[in-house]
Design an enzyme around this catalytic site. Sequence first.
Site: not given
Lengths: 166, 583
Positions: B280, B283, B300, B320, B359, B362, B367, B504
């Site tokens: 990241e 990037e 994230c 990102s 999560k 996710e 993908e 988190c």
Amino acid sequence: MGCSCCGTDKMAQELDRIIAKHKDTRGGLIPVLHEAQELYGYLPMSVQKQVAEGLGVALADVYGVVTFYTQFSLNPKGKYKVSVCLGTACYVKGSGPIFDKISSILKIKNGECTPDMTFSLDACRCIGACGLAPVIMVNEDVYGRLTVDEIPAILDKYRKMEAGIA
Amino acid sequence: MTDFVNLTIDGKPVSAAKGTTVLEAARQAGVNIPTLCYLKGINEIGACRMCVVDVGARSLQAACVYPVAEGLKVVTNSAKVRDSRRTTLELILSNHENKCFTCSRSDNCELQKLANDHNIKEIRYAGEMLEFPIDRSSLSVVRDPRKCVLCRRCVSVCKNIQTVSAIETNERGFKTIVTSPFNMPLNETPCVNCGQCINVCPVGALRERDDTDDVWDALNRPDLHVVVQTAPAVRVAIGEEFGLPIGSRVTGKMVAALKALGFAKVFDTDTTADLTIMEEGTELVDRIKNGGKLPLITSCSPGWVKFCEHNYPEFLENLSTCKSPQNMFGAVLKSYYAKKHGIDPTKVFVVSVMPCTAKKFEAKRPELSVDGLPDIDVVITTRELADMIREAGLDFKNLEDAQYDNPLGQGTGAGVIFGATGGVLEAVLRSASYLITGKDDETTDVSIVRGVDEIKEAEVTVAGVTLRAAIAHGLGNARILLDRIKAGEASYDVIEIMACPGGCVNGGGQPIVSASVRNHIDIRVERAKALYEEDTELHIRKSHKNPIIKMMYDEFFDVPGSHHSHKYLHTHYQPRDNYPENV
């Protein structure tokens, strides 16, 4: 008569005008819903979504308000709106079984509409005709001092009217 | 100067700041008033009437919303008050599915505690119960309206804190129910799976989807190489499940417990948090140098990513392209790790222990798989891991500390602080000089980005490059920040967004802390403190200095942003409708 749930483009445009009129008013949601219901006859999801997007509020907020107030309806109304008074006097005089009878003949529950859009059924609060208890209304017609046995004939009358017109 | 007023509470003279509620003034005076719907900062609506007190008015008043006044005489414990509270409780219980044996919140239920505290031995009112099916449609959150007490904390956190509004209080009177509009299944609403609703629920009406059986099944299969990773925030919270104080750091015991459960390897998500910083950060530097889309926004937090897909599709290009550390971990395990250790990648089974319910969603994104293999096989929350530890009969508090396994058990301080709001940005800044110039600098502690202020801003110059940074935690704050950017009122190069307030450490999968504690202790701050402690104790505190990271690039990924790293470590996003087509 076809289903009108999705409305037409013209109605959607009219709804946009209604939304624009109230957009900047605090508490504008309820007047918008009132006018939307006048326009469509009820408030289906498509209408509520358009209202939510137009006013910039969440669909959850719109739906919460619609289900809170009894005058808003999620279901279309029939050509003949049957209202059964479940106010105290009518209830004591037996409007409960009358409601159940109509429900079983029409095969619809409270707030619903027959698939052919002819009848809809609503339980309502006192309509101010306690002397005639138990009372039902079909559109503007009032029927009082009813017994369960009289119900089929009343509904038949409107069925016949409907058949005659058709 | 704060104005103070004098009042009495149960005859005791009390001085309290003007504007204080009777509830707060009583607490300061050491008088406990029971509450149910009240949750400080989230739900202060006086709805449930559990906290009623006698202030000499015609009717009892809700202490949680009643302001103190000069000369006020408050009685919190009279026969009238106790009777009223008991009746309220009995009425709530009369329409509550009283199945405490099998309830996820048994022993940690605010209603159960109230019933015990009020000496309720039987429920006098029997009558109709509201029937409503359990909604299991979501990959993350299970809703059981039959247990709902209509406190509206979940509605408030969803609507006011997260500005998601997936659920609302619908209908009225006895039929009142908290559901999504049109009772749509939760997975068809704009719910982002953050699970904050679960954390604020006083009862068992909301819980995470239980995936522990899938983990047990995998552990029972001899043909599988079952590996577990743990996110940083888990280690500073799971102790609470076993009676340890909030903010206890139990990394060693947690690792020991996972080994005892039978995982072949216990790894640390911190390692791929470091990898995330490399990718990241690269990037970001690339976007700045080559005129790419700015600000770069972190990706994230899966709750935030889904929120962006629903509500801010115009910012998807700003996200990102890096996968989250969780998914990078899975991708690394099924590629680099499997190859290096000669294991068939289809036999590598990756379990994640996350502080997060989103999560779970996710992990099921199509993908997020490479060559047909999903990065992650099962996600369990901190709470579910605690359930498994109890189920296995482990004496958690007395386990001997164990160490993460190598090679992927070594993270840096930069990886650890991912668990707190501001942590990802701080980790980027620690490595920024290296990523821009190839040379390290002194930057380590960046206190300006820490803490629980709602939106934090910082301007930092590294190696001649000035980075305008912003941090938002809680989706309502993210919305404010993005709207400012859209309106042209603010401009940044890099933004960190975490869906959950505090990051988190306060994720939707973390141990549930009852309102009686949350009303006085900021759990976000306490748990974050423990993370920053671990950070300072670690020898390596910058991601690019992690030897494992160097090794992974040397042996497999080449350089950050390489073709190989894009195949395994990056992803893409798609706009999402807020609701399905009309039904």
